[in-house]
Design an enzyme around this catalytic site. Sequence first.
Site, PDB file in Angstrom:
ATOM      1  N   GLY A   1      -4.911   3.812  -3.804  1.00  0.00           N
ATOM      2  CA  GLY A   1      -6.137   4.471  -4.241  1.00  0.00           C
ATOM      3  C   GLY A   1      -5.886   5.872  -4.772  1.00  0.00           C
ATOM      4  O   GLY A   1      -6.820   6.552  -5.200  1.00  0.00           O
TER       5      GLY A   1
ATOM      6  N   SER B   1      -9.952  16.835 -13.654  1.00  0.00           N
ATOM      7  CA  SER B   1      -8.778  16.125 -14.145  1.00  0.00           C
ATOM      8  C   SER B   1      -8.425  16.504 -15.574  1.00  0.00           C
ATOM      9  O   SER B   1      -7.312  16.238 -16.026  1.00  0.00           O
ATOM     10  CB  SER B   1      -9.000  14.613 -14.047  1.00  0.00           C
ATOM     11  OG  SER B   1     -10.192  14.251 -14.709  1.00  0.00           O
TER      12      SER B   1
ATOM     13  N   LYS C   1      -6.891  20.410 -14.955  1.00  0.00           N
ATOM     14  CA  LYS C   1      -5.690  20.330 -14.105  1.00  0.00           C
ATOM     15  C   LYS C   1      -5.350  21.674 -13.464  1.00  0.00           C
ATOM     16  O   LYS C   1      -4.188  22.003 -13.232  1.00  0.00           O
ATOM     17  CB  LYS C   1      -4.480  19.823 -14.896  1.00  0.00           C
ATOM     18  CG  LYS C   1      -4.636  18.404 -15.418  1.00  0.00           C
ATOM     19  CD  LYS C   1      -3.370  17.922 -16.104  1.00  0.00           C
ATOM     20  CE  LYS C   1      -3.550  16.491 -16.606  1.00  0.00           C
ATOM     21  NZ  LYS C   1      -2.340  15.992 -17.293  1.00  0.00           N
TER      22      LYS C   1
ATOM     23  N   ASP D   1       0.866  -1.176   0.000  1.00  0.00           N
ATOM     24  CA  ASP D   1       0.000   0.000   0.000  1.00  0.00           C
ATOM     25  C   ASP D   1       0.905   1.228   0.000  1.00  0.00           C
ATOM     26  O   ASP D   1       2.102   1.127   0.304  1.00  0.00           O
ATOM     27  CB  ASP D   1      -0.875  -0.042   1.257  1.00  0.00           C
ATOM     28  CG  ASP D   1      -1.723   1.199   1.417  1.00  0.00           C
ATOM     29  OD1 ASP D   1      -2.295   1.664   0.423  1.00  0.00           O
ATOM     30  OD2 ASP D   1      -1.795   1.721   2.553  1.00  0.00           O
TER      31      ASP D   1
END
Length: 1154
Positions: A703, A568, A571, A431
């Site tokens: 994530g 996204s 940006k 992780d």
Amino acid sequence: MFSDYSLSSINSEVPFESTEMLDCSTPVKLNTEKKSGFLSFFQRPKQPQTDVPRIIPMLLPPNQKFLGNHVSTAKYNPVTFLPKFLYVEFSKSANLFFLFISGIQQIPNISPTSRYTTLIPLIIVLLITAIKEIIEDYGVHKSDHQLNSRQCKIYDGTQFIEKQWRDVKVGDICRVESKEFFPADLILLSSSEPEGLCYIETSNLDGEVNLKIKQALPETSSYLSPTDLINLSGTIACEQPNNRLYNYEGTFTLNLADGKQKDFPLDPSKLLLRGAQLRNTSWIYAIVVFTGHETKLMLNSSKKPTKASNVTRITNRNILYLFTMLVMMSILCSVGNLVTSTKAGNHWSYLQIQEKERAKEFGLCILTFMILFNSFIPISLMVTMEIVKFVQSVMIDNDLDIYYAKTDTPAVARSSSLIEELGQVEYVFSDKTGTLTCNEMEFKECSIAGLSYATTADPERRPNSDNDSEGQYSFKQLEQHMDHSKHANIIQEFMTSLMTCHTVIPEQVKDSEEIIYQASSPDEAALVQGASDIFGYQFYARRPHSINCKVKDQDVQFEILNVCEFNSTRKRMSLVLKDPEGKIKLYCKGADSVILERLASNDLFEEATLHHLEEFASEGLRTLCYAMREIPVQEYQSWSTVYEAASTTLANRSEELDKAAEMIEKDMILLGATAIEDKLQDGVPDTIHTLQQANIKVWVLTGDRQETAINIGYSCKLLTEDMDLFICNKDDRVSTETFLAQKLSELEQDVQKHSETPFSNALIIEGKCLTFALEKEMERLFYDVATRCKAVICCRVSPLQKALVVKMVKKFSKSILLAIGDGANDVSMIQAAHVGIGISGVEGLQAARSADFSISQFRFLKKLLLVHGSWAYQRLSKMIFYYFYKNVALYLTQFWSWTMSCFNVFFTILPPMAIGIFDQFASARLLDKYPQLYMLGQKNEFFNQKRFWGWIMNAVSHSALLFFLGMAAFRQDGVFDDGWSGGQWWVGTTIFTATLATILWKAALITDIWTKYTFIAIPGSMGIWFIFMPLVSYVGPLLPWGIFMEYVGIVPRLFGNVNYWLFIILVPFTCNLRDFLWNYKRMYRTKSYHYIQEIQKMNLPDYRPRMDRFRQAVNKVRKIQRLKLSRGYAFSQNDSDQTKIIRMYDTTQQKPTG
């Protein structure tokens, strides 16, 4: 906190897919077929049919019967312990063999030994193992009890009262306060924030530290006190419990004041999942919809699996080989007995067997010889292995090098049975958040008006003047530049942009001047906090259309005109405001690639700032550019009309808003750039680099967004500048498959062209592509591409995908897999891998409690694997083979009973334990210095079938030499002076002594390092035998039971006979001479570890050339080249309607207390 919660598809009846991509309209298909058989008794209750809605009345007893909120994640309970435990234990070959031997020993006139000789040791072994299992499972039960006993507030019709989590029922209304975890799956009713908003953190579910925003129905958000709740009534009709974390469908039927009812839709934005935490919100009211094992978290969970190590599996297989040898020996002996009885029966009537009884007698003889030879397979091996592994785990627990003094946390080996797996790991799945990073953001550096500033300036970059763009200034010097620099106005504008251009919500701590910033992005919070704490530009209040700030203790107010949100695609985000002087200004922040192309021509600071950005990014910092422009009133009024039209259009609203923003975001002045450090844990880059040198492939499953994950990859040395990045972020299945097939073809061509060149590629794949890549038709293609890359980063992945990635590699590879993480979202991955390691981190102990081992820092993984793992694997390998060797060597030369029974218990118990606990083929320092030695475990150098059969043949040859040399030496039975004859016991004891000496001599030959314990174990075992003989010879006959009578008078006839001493010296020497000479093969067939042993033995210095500075310089050039092609940025917040949210807030107003 949430121990043993596994968000995985392991052992689940539901076919999982990536939860991020699930369609809300697609119901989850549950397997409702009834299982038959014994195991159905232990299954959890079946989930209800999905086509029948769940009806939940508010504040009234429900018509349907729902599960309670009690959860259990333990492996056993009082009813299931015995059958489950016995099933697992008797799946082991050794235990099954000894159960069989114990069974046939109970048949009358079959066993030449006592009927309890094997049964009692077997019961002891099972009892010890059962106690160990009970102790381990008790810890899980204790953790479950703590969780079920946590307190929460439940509405009783008039007020909120304290109840335990286990007492929460479907339909209850809960009050949850800030930083508390949700006790069940809840539907949000109202909160302390405007319009029923609340912030939650889901790092325990999906690993993301970004705060998520949830909002209640407008019709329920006004119920802000227990008194208000009296008037709230209605019914919720929703989907049945399912495993889809991010989907929810339902209808809230409210009873209105006029007596009518009205339906309102419920969606995931109103669902609060068990396992999430309330953050930056004082309190919420919510109604319970799913409880206990019907919550989405628990439906995605699996019981802690039973794991067996690779060495244990191979040992079981080798025991089967020995069992085959034992059966063959028993058949051969039975054939010999039958032939002897048939031939000699005519002369000696007591040997005669009737012809019709011969088949029966032959079969019974086979069983008799199997009992006689049963010690050929050592039952004590299993006990010795458990003891050795336990002691090795204690060594890990007490190793101060992997003890974290800051939190007083030692390493813990929770599953000693897997300790040798640590020495054979080939893949590490990690992780990111909380495992590689500290979960903390810090404002470290910035560039303003072409000058670089840092918390602590680099002493090697001291500026030559007050305006040296090549140098670096400290933040203290920045304060002086604010007043005296010729670019003081640019510095003021930069600070203003930090203070104003964001979507942060300030919250003042009660009875304190401290301000807490609520932000969906940790980057934004760090920037605003830095502006306040470091530079004195404090943002302290937000109203729907304005914000209040303090600049050097002076109150100023800015009117917020428009917010062009981040997404996204853009940006960047922009803020249009009116300052106290009435000027309209645009502040914009975002990735340098999009900001620089929107600057006015010939910007003064572009070149210097770009150089600084490259410096920041090469240090692994997350960067953002800031720009601004002053907008004339007439231009703003014209643009505002376009913006308002775009914000109210019904078709393609987001695209129209982006076009409107493009119109105003132009001809800007570059103010500077910021650099934020997503703090890595100490020693992470060095650890990953060392693991890669040890041929361990590291995959990061996170994530986080793609850009953030790549930046962290470079920071922690997972990615290097000479790597080619394969970035897979396609939107559909066909594109993903085409991309992977193309990359596989390129990789295969590279291998053919450069067969000796190591892998220098890295694969970065996003969660949506990963969904397609993990499908059955494509998973092999994905595996082939990923395993040909030196590093893999999977970003935007769900907890389920983490487990599926591990299972995919396990499916196609025989390598040992290790998973490491710190949150409940990592438990699935940890349990799916061969070895699971939990980090005792800031996210709690969820992963640590579910893991096989726990450490407090990622850097401790280096010593755990390279030192403890290598030692454990090599020690156990040598110990197991030695155990097989000594038993085969002895039990092929057996003539006696009592000495044979004590062989494994007294005479040879210590050498295997000394080898298994204290032997070292290389020191810890050299194992750490030369991580390439770790590859010995990956290749199974010390524990393979070739070595097994080599040891067996060695044992057979030694036993043959001992037997036939003994028979040759004593073929004529001698007579002593006092009339005693030698006989069976004299010859047998002599050969046994020689056998023991041979076995102990062999132990001495294979020992790599001699400690005081080794001296006690090996020569000491011979001493025990020489003490044992006089003891049983003189003391045994005096005992009332009349035992050891065969040893009466044997000691003086042994010790006083020169033949005895010559035999026990010369014969062991002859047996081990080949072994001694065989060791010289290392002079001609040298292994890698032989060189290291020579270095250790002769204490040779390391003359490898030091090229650190040269490599740093080369890497820096490569980093700058990469950054010019593709620059990263730090902007981790979610795409959401931030404008609407900040317009709701008025932080100057008193919040409801609830």
